[in-house]
Design an enzyme around this catalytic site. Sequence first.
Site, PDB file in Angstrom:
ATOM      1  N   LYS A   1       2.452   1.960  -7.167  1.00  0.00           N
ATOM      2  CA  LYS A   1       3.489   2.577  -6.318  1.00  0.00           C
ATOM      3  C   LYS A   1       3.974   3.894  -6.929  1.00  0.00           C
ATOM      4  O   LYS A   1       4.203   4.870  -6.222  1.00  0.00           O
ATOM      5  CB  LYS A   1       4.691   1.636  -6.145  1.00  0.00           C
ATOM      6  CG  LYS A   1       4.384   0.372  -5.409  1.00  0.00           C
ATOM      7  CD  LYS A   1       4.256   0.602  -3.917  1.00  0.00           C
ATOM      8  CE  LYS A   1       3.988  -0.710  -3.224  1.00  0.00           C
ATOM      9  NZ  LYS A   1       3.287  -0.627  -1.992  1.00  0.00           N
TER      10      LYS A   1
ATOM     11  N   LYS B   1      -3.284  -2.611   7.846  1.00  0.00           N
ATOM     12  CA  LYS B   1      -2.458  -1.693   8.629  1.00  0.00           C
ATOM     13  C   LYS B   1      -2.478  -0.290   8.065  1.00  0.00           C
ATOM     14  O   LYS B   1      -2.496   0.697   8.779  1.00  0.00           O
ATOM     15  CB  LYS B   1      -1.002  -2.165   8.595  1.00  0.00           C
ATOM     16  CG  LYS B   1      -0.688  -3.210   9.603  1.00  0.00           C
ATOM     17  CD  LYS B   1       0.781  -3.559   9.519  1.00  0.00           C
ATOM     18  CE  LYS B   1       1.136  -4.303   8.258  1.00  0.00           C
ATOM     19  NZ  LYS B   1       0.775  -5.703   8.258  1.00  0.00           N
TER      20      LYS B   1
ATOM     21  N   LYS C   1     -11.950  -3.241   4.174  1.00  0.00           N
ATOM     22  CA  LYS C   1     -10.821  -4.167   4.319  1.00  0.00           C
ATOM     23  C   LYS C   1     -10.017  -3.827   5.569  1.00  0.00           C
ATOM     24  O   LYS C   1      -9.669  -2.660   5.776  1.00  0.00           O
ATOM     25  CB  LYS C   1      -9.913  -4.088   3.089  1.00  0.00           C
ATOM     26  CG  LYS C   1      -8.763  -5.067   3.139  1.00  0.00           C
ATOM     27  CD  LYS C   1      -7.875  -4.969   1.919  1.00  0.00           C
ATOM     28  CE  LYS C   1      -6.725  -5.961   1.977  1.00  0.00           C
ATOM     29  NZ  LYS C   1      -5.514  -5.480   2.594  1.00  0.00           N
TER      30      LYS C   1
HETATM   31  P1  ADP Z   1      -1.791  -5.168   5.246  1.00  0.00           P
HETATM   32  O1  ADP Z   1      -2.976  -4.905   4.347  1.00  0.00           O
HETATM   33  O2  ADP Z   1      -2.133  -5.048   6.692  1.00  0.00           O
HETATM   34  O3  ADP Z   1      -0.570  -4.377   4.861  1.00  0.00           O
HETATM   35  P2  ADP Z   1      -0.560  -7.300   3.828  1.00  0.00           P
HETATM   36  O4  ADP Z   1      -0.920  -6.630   2.559  1.00  0.00           O
HETATM   37  O5  ADP Z   1       0.879  -7.311   4.240  1.00  0.00           O
HETATM   38  O6  ADP Z   1      -1.435  -6.709   5.017  1.00  0.00           O
HETATM   39  O7  ADP Z   1      -1.100  -8.779   3.737  1.00  0.00           O
HETATM   40  C1  ADP Z   1      -0.458  -9.926   4.197  1.00  0.00           C
HETATM   41  C2  ADP Z   1      -1.351 -11.130   3.955  1.00  0.00           C
HETATM   42  O8  ADP Z   1      -2.575 -11.012   4.693  1.00  0.00           O
HETATM   43  C3  ADP Z   1      -1.770 -11.322   2.495  1.00  0.00           C
HETATM   44  O9  ADP Z   1      -1.807 -12.705   2.204  1.00  0.00           O
HETATM   45  C4  ADP Z   1      -3.169 -10.724   2.434  1.00  0.00           C
HETATM   46  O10 ADP Z   1      -3.959 -11.292   1.437  1.00  0.00           O
HETATM   47  C5  ADP Z   1      -3.698 -11.065   3.827  1.00  0.00           C
HETATM   48  N1  ADP Z   1      -4.649 -10.033   4.241  1.00  0.00           N
HETATM   49  C6  ADP Z   1      -4.358  -8.763   4.601  1.00  0.00           C
HETATM   50  N2  ADP Z   1      -5.471  -8.076   4.946  1.00  0.00           N
HETATM   51  C7  ADP Z   1      -6.504  -8.952   4.803  1.00  0.00           C
HETATM   52  C8  ADP Z   1      -7.924  -8.864   4.999  1.00  0.00           C
HETATM   53  N3  ADP Z   1      -8.491  -7.757   5.435  1.00  0.00           N
HETATM   54  N4  ADP Z   1      -8.683  -9.958   4.741  1.00  0.00           N
HETATM   55  C9  ADP Z   1      -8.114 -11.105   4.312  1.00  0.00           C
HETATM   56  N5  ADP Z   1      -6.797 -11.260   4.111  1.00  0.00           N
HETATM   57  C10 ADP Z   1      -5.995 -10.203   4.346  1.00  0.00           C
END
Ligand code: ADP
Length: 331
Positions: A111, A197, A194
């Site tokens: 960060k 968002k 991956k």
């Molecule tokens: P983002 O990457 O969209 O910001 P987060 O980091 O808030 O999503 O992730 C929330 C949950 O979803 C976590 O438990 C994370 O491991 C899971 N997650 C997010 N993206 C993926 C992905 N592409 N494949 C598998 N699990 C994911």
Amino acid sequence: MDIVVSGIRPTGNLHLGNYFGALKNFIKMQEENHCYFFIPDYHSLTTHPTPEDLHGNVKTVLIEYLACGLDPEKSTLYIQSDVPEIIELYLLLNMNAYVGELERCTSFKEKVRKQPDNVNAGLLTYPTLMAADVMIHKAVKVPVGKDQEQNLEMMRTFARRFNRMYKVDYFPIPAAYNFGQKLIKVPGLDGSGKMGKSEGMGNAIFLVDDPKVIRKKVMKAVTDNGPTAMNQDKPEVIENLFTLLKTVSAPDTVDHFENLYHKCEIRYGDLKKQLAEDIIKFAEPFRERILELSADNDYLRKVATNGAEKARESAAKTIKEVREIIGFRKF
Ligand code: ADP
């Protein structure tokens, strides 16, 4: 029955990655454990959302948790900021969390690198708040992905430190929830590997996306010029498309396109059309339920109120005992 705690930060709509990587497991977990699933809205303040965004995102995640099948009868479903006991534990844990160890956390260092203009104390003490989230219910299991292993290690350190400092065996040392299978990573559509968002709008398919949007996103997915030799290995962008296909399509559909690829007869347009239709079929019931729930504010309020009540019951017990241990005692 193990006590398990987990939550997804309210930063927008949930996508297929969130579903297959987290929610699907939550739904399985709630059958066999005493689960606390929450919406970490305090955590999301480190990014300074507007009041409207904060409220909207919390509502979105609550709706989408429910639409995915989290059952407020089976698990305790609550919003973090409805449980002020968490903040008291956060303060108490911060007294024994050292700046040096917090600064060494990989997620904090990242960060600092990514947002040098907003290195707030909330970011530094993020792991203490996470520990408070888990320790407030004396949880023994936390479902974590690879990226969260260090935060889990911090929770374990704080729990051990508290027990040692006050010569008690009060807090359990939380362990990673073992899913009995490899954690899956859902690839995105932009070739980045991956779904997420933060990787740009076209990369992720959200559970709430309508069929037109899904078709459009999938048709734009990154590919290459096609295989040039029989049975050749797939480059990563193509492997990613097949991984997506495997998550939503029937095995014979996957085999069909695998065969075409190996025979160099594949047409990516056909694969994408099939993938889009299978994603639509998969996402449709979620979308319908999301739309239904969005219009039912009374139900959402009821779920949040009941959840807060149940979570506070457990949290208040912990805080009462912790205060006693620490020495905040009545005259
Ligand atoms: P983002 O990457 O969209 O910001 P987060 O980091 O808030 O999503 O992730 C929330 C949950 O979803 C976590 O438990 C994370 O491991 C899971 N997650 C997010 N993206 C993926 C992905 N592409 N494949 C598998 N699990 C994911």
